[in-house]
Motif scaffolding. Structure first.
Motif, PDB file in Angstrom:
ATOM      1  N   ALA A   8       0.839  -1.206   0.000  1.00 24.34           N
ATOM      2  CA  ALA A   8       0.000   0.000   0.000  1.00 24.34           C
ATOM      3  C   ALA A   8       0.867   1.246   0.000  1.00 24.34           C
ATOM      4  CB  ALA A   8      -0.923  -0.013   1.211  1.00 24.34           C
ATOM      5  N   SER A   9       2.022   1.169   0.686  1.00 21.32           N
ATOM      6  CA  SER A   9       2.904   2.335   0.745  1.00 21.32           C
ATOM      7  C   SER A   9       3.452   2.666  -0.642  1.00 21.32           C
ATOM      8  CB  SER A   9       4.058   2.095   1.722  1.00 21.32           C
ATOM      9  OG  SER A   9       4.837   0.994   1.300  1.00 21.32           O
ATOM     10  N   SER A  10       3.723   1.631  -1.449  1.00 19.30           N
ATOM     11  CA  SER A  10       4.230   1.860  -2.807  1.00 19.30           C
ATOM     12  C   SER A  10       3.163   2.535  -3.659  1.00 19.30           C
ATOM     13  CB  SER A  10       4.623   0.544  -3.468  1.00 19.30           C
ATOM     14  OG  SER A  10       5.706  -0.014  -2.808  1.00 19.30           O
ATOM     15  N   ILE A  11       1.934   2.074  -3.511  1.00 20.89           N
ATOM     16  CA  ILE A  11       0.831   2.656  -4.274  1.00 20.89           C
ATOM     17  C   ILE A  11       0.640   4.118  -3.865  1.00 20.89           C
ATOM     18  CG2 ILE A  11      -1.657   2.548  -4.717  1.00 20.89           C
ATOM     19  CD1 ILE A  11      -1.373  -0.547  -4.351  1.00 20.89           C
ATOM     20  N   ALA A  12       0.708   4.391  -2.560  1.00 23.15           N
ATOM     21  CA  ALA A  12       0.542   5.765  -2.065  1.00 23.15           C
ATOM     22  C   ALA A  12       1.667   6.664  -2.570  1.00 23.15           C
ATOM     23  CB  ALA A  12       0.507   5.764  -0.544  1.00 23.15           C
ATOM     24  N   LYS A  13       2.902   6.154  -2.540  1.00 27.95           N
ATOM     25  CA  LYS A  13       4.046   6.951  -3.008  1.00 27.95           C
ATOM     26  C   LYS A  13       3.939   7.227  -4.500  1.00 27.95           C
ATOM     27  CE  LYS A  13       7.336   5.380   0.471  1.00 27.95           C
ATOM     28  NZ  LYS A  13       8.434   4.428   0.729  1.00 27.95           N
ATOM     29  N   ALA A  14       3.497   6.220  -5.256  1.00 31.67           N
ATOM     30  CA  ALA A  14       3.342   6.392  -6.706  1.00 31.67           C
ATOM     31  C   ALA A  14       2.282   7.449  -7.000  1.00 31.67           C
ATOM     32  CB  ALA A  14       2.969   5.068  -7.364  1.00 31.67           C
ATOM     33  N   GLN A  27       7.310   6.952 -10.827  1.00 23.40           N
ATOM     34  CA  GLN A  27       6.220   6.372 -10.033  1.00 23.40           C
ATOM     35  C   GLN A  27       6.421   4.869  -9.901  1.00 23.40           C
ATOM     36  OE1 GLN A  27       2.407   7.587 -11.799  1.00 23.40           O
ATOM     37  NE2 GLN A  27       3.453   9.406 -12.569  1.00 23.40           N
ATOM     38  N   ALA A  28       6.839   4.231 -10.993  1.00 21.58           N
ATOM     39  CA  ALA A  28       7.026   2.775 -11.000  1.00 21.58           C
ATOM     40  C   ALA A  28       8.237   2.357 -10.176  1.00 21.58           C
ATOM     41  CB  ALA A  28       7.175   2.281 -12.429  1.00 21.58           C
ATOM     42  N   GLY A  29       9.150   3.287  -9.951  1.00 20.44           N
ATOM     43  CA  GLY A  29      10.369   2.981  -9.194  1.00 20.44           C
ATOM     44  C   GLY A  29      10.093   2.395  -7.819  1.00 20.44           C
ATOM     45  N   LEU A  57       8.090  -3.458 -12.798  1.00 23.11           N
ATOM     46  CA  LEU A  57       7.341  -2.640 -13.762  1.00 23.11           C
ATOM     47  C   LEU A  57       5.978  -3.256 -14.064  1.00 23.11           C
ATOM     48  CD1 LEU A  57      10.134  -1.595 -16.278  1.00 23.11           C
ATOM     49  CD2 LEU A  57       8.957  -0.128 -14.627  1.00 23.11           C
ATOM     50  N   SER A  58       5.952  -4.585 -14.137  1.00 20.63           N
ATOM     51  CA  SER A  58       4.703  -5.297 -14.395  1.00 20.63           C
ATOM     52  C   SER A  58       3.711  -5.052 -13.253  1.00 20.63           C
ATOM     53  CB  SER A  58       4.995  -6.787 -14.554  1.00 20.63           C
ATOM     54  OG  SER A  58       3.826  -7.487 -14.832  1.00 20.63           O
ATOM     55  N   GLU A  59       4.210  -5.088 -12.019  1.00 15.57           N
ATOM     56  CA  GLU A  59       3.350  -4.820 -10.855  1.00 15.57           C
ATOM     57  C   GLU A  59       2.830  -3.386 -10.901  1.00 15.57           C
ATOM     58  OE1 GLU A  59       4.790  -5.693  -6.964  1.00 15.57           O
ATOM     59  OE2 GLU A  59       4.978  -7.829  -7.385  1.00 15.57           O
ATOM     60  N   ALA A  60       3.708  -2.463 -11.318  1.00 15.88           N
ATOM     61  CA  ALA A  60       3.309  -1.056 -11.407  1.00 15.88           C
ATOM     62  C   ALA A  60       2.187  -0.891 -12.435  1.00 15.88           C
ATOM     63  CB  ALA A  60       4.506  -0.192 -11.792  1.00 15.88           C
ATOM     64  N   ARG A  61       2.319  -1.584 -13.573  1.00 15.30           N
ATOM     65  CA  ARG A  61       1.276  -1.497 -14.605  1.00 15.30           C
ATOM     66  C   ARG A  61      -0.049  -2.013 -14.052  1.00 15.30           C
ATOM     67  NH1 ARG A  61       5.568  -3.492 -17.890  1.00 15.30           N
ATOM     68  NH2 ARG A  61       6.348  -1.842 -19.215  1.00 15.30           N
ATOM     69  N   ARG A  62       0.016  -3.126 -13.318  1.00 11.67           N
ATOM     70  CA  ARG A  62      -1.210  -3.692 -12.738  1.00 11.67           C
ATOM     71  C   ARG A  62      -1.832  -2.758 -11.713  1.00 11.67           C
ATOM     72  NH1 ARG A  62       1.532  -8.559 -11.497  1.00 11.67           N
ATOM     73  NH2 ARG A  62       1.746  -9.732 -13.401  1.00 11.67           N
ATOM     74  N   ALA A  63      -0.985  -1.981 -11.031  1.00 13.08           N
ATOM     75  CA  ALA A  63      -1.488  -1.057 -10.010  1.00 13.08           C
ATOM     76  C   ALA A  63      -2.010   0.238 -10.624  1.00 13.08           C
ATOM     77  CB  ALA A  63      -0.388  -0.747  -9.004  1.00 13.08           C
ATOM     78  N   GLY A  64      -1.874   0.381 -11.952  1.00 14.09           N
ATOM     79  CA  GLY A  64      -2.435   1.537 -12.628  1.00 14.09           C
ATOM     80  C   GLY A  64      -1.456   2.628 -13.000  1.00 14.09           C
ATOM     81  N   VAL A  65      -0.160   2.388 -12.813  1.00 16.92           N
ATOM     82  CA  VAL A  65       0.838   3.379 -13.224  1.00 16.92           C
ATOM     83  C   VAL A  65       0.947   3.317 -14.747  1.00 16.92           C
ATOM     84  CG1 VAL A  65       3.264   4.063 -13.082  1.00 16.92           C
ATOM     85  CG2 VAL A  65       2.099   3.200 -11.055  1.00 16.92           C
ATOM     86  N   ASP A  66       0.970   4.478 -15.376  1.00 13.63           N
ATOM     87  CA  ASP A  66       0.962   4.537 -16.839  1.00 13.63           C
ATOM     88  C   ASP A  66       2.374   4.375 -17.411  1.00 13.63           C
ATOM     89  OD1 ASP A  66      -0.143   4.802 -19.346  1.00 13.63           O
ATOM     90  OD2 ASP A  66      -0.086   6.996 -19.327  1.00 13.63           O
ATOM     91  N   VAL A  67       2.981   3.224 -17.136  1.00 12.31           N
ATOM     92  CA  VAL A  67       4.334   2.932 -17.622  1.00 12.31           C
ATOM     93  C   VAL A  67       4.238   2.586 -19.109  1.00 12.31           C
ATOM     94  CG1 VAL A  67       6.394   1.499 -17.282  1.00 12.31           C
ATOM     95  CG2 VAL A  67       4.917   2.012 -15.362  1.00 12.31           C
TER      96      VAL A  67
END
Length: 170
Positions: A8-14, A27-29, A57-67
């Motif tokens: 959750a902290s990663s999602i909040a930071k992104a 954001q994906a970092g 990066l794949s997790e970031a895409r799934r979480a909605g980051v526009d990578v």
């Protein structure tokens, strides 16, 4: 593959990075960092630093980051990946089997791919493929989105690093 939900902290930071106008890769970092930590803790292994980064990066895409999509990915692959990221219905037995098999395969791999040495080599090779103009533009954008307090902290950190290196060279 059975992936743990992004923290959750990663999602909040992104999300905070997005509000601050930072790039999708920044954001994906946070997700990539979490993945590297997971490998270092021994949750699973990777064959290379590149694989650890790809999983993050794949997790970031799934979480909605526009990578941006993977380099060399066809339009069909990009579309399929977007559909895969959409909320899914209940998975079938074969998907669960595949997930378990993928996780088992990752657990057999080494954690050396997330070592500082491996990540350093990956960063250097990636940077060498970019032009000086690209690197300069990225640095300028980073400086502008960092803010005064961020720039000040970065300068202090750089000074500490220089002092530590100077000391270790003696």
């Amino acid at each position: 593959m059975e992936t743990t939900m992004p923290r959750a902290s990663s999602i909040a930071k992104a999300r905070a990075d997005k509000r601050a106008g930072k790039s999708p890769t920044t954001q994906a970092g946070h997700f990539v960092h979490d993945e590297i930590e997971a490998v270092r803790k021994g949750k699973h292994g990777v064959r290379s630093a590149k694989q650890a980064i790809a999983i993050g990066l794949s997790e970031a895409r799934r979480a909605g980051v526009d990578v941006p999509p993977k380099k060399g990915a066809t339009k069909a692959e990009t579309k399929a990946a977007a559909a895969k990221a959409a909320p899914r219905r209940a998975s079938s037995e074969s998907t669960a089997k595949r997930s378990q098999a993928a996780l088992k395969a990752l657990k057999r791999e080494s954690t050396a791919g997330a070592s500082p040495k491996a990540l350093s080599a990956q960063a250097k090779s990636a940077a060498s493929k970019r032009t000086a103009t690209d690197r300069s533009a990225a640095a300028k954008k980073a400086a502008s989105t960092k803010g005064a307090a961020g720039r000040s902290e970065a300068a202090r950190k750089a000074a500490r690093t220089r002092a530590a290196r100077k000391e270790s060279a003696r």
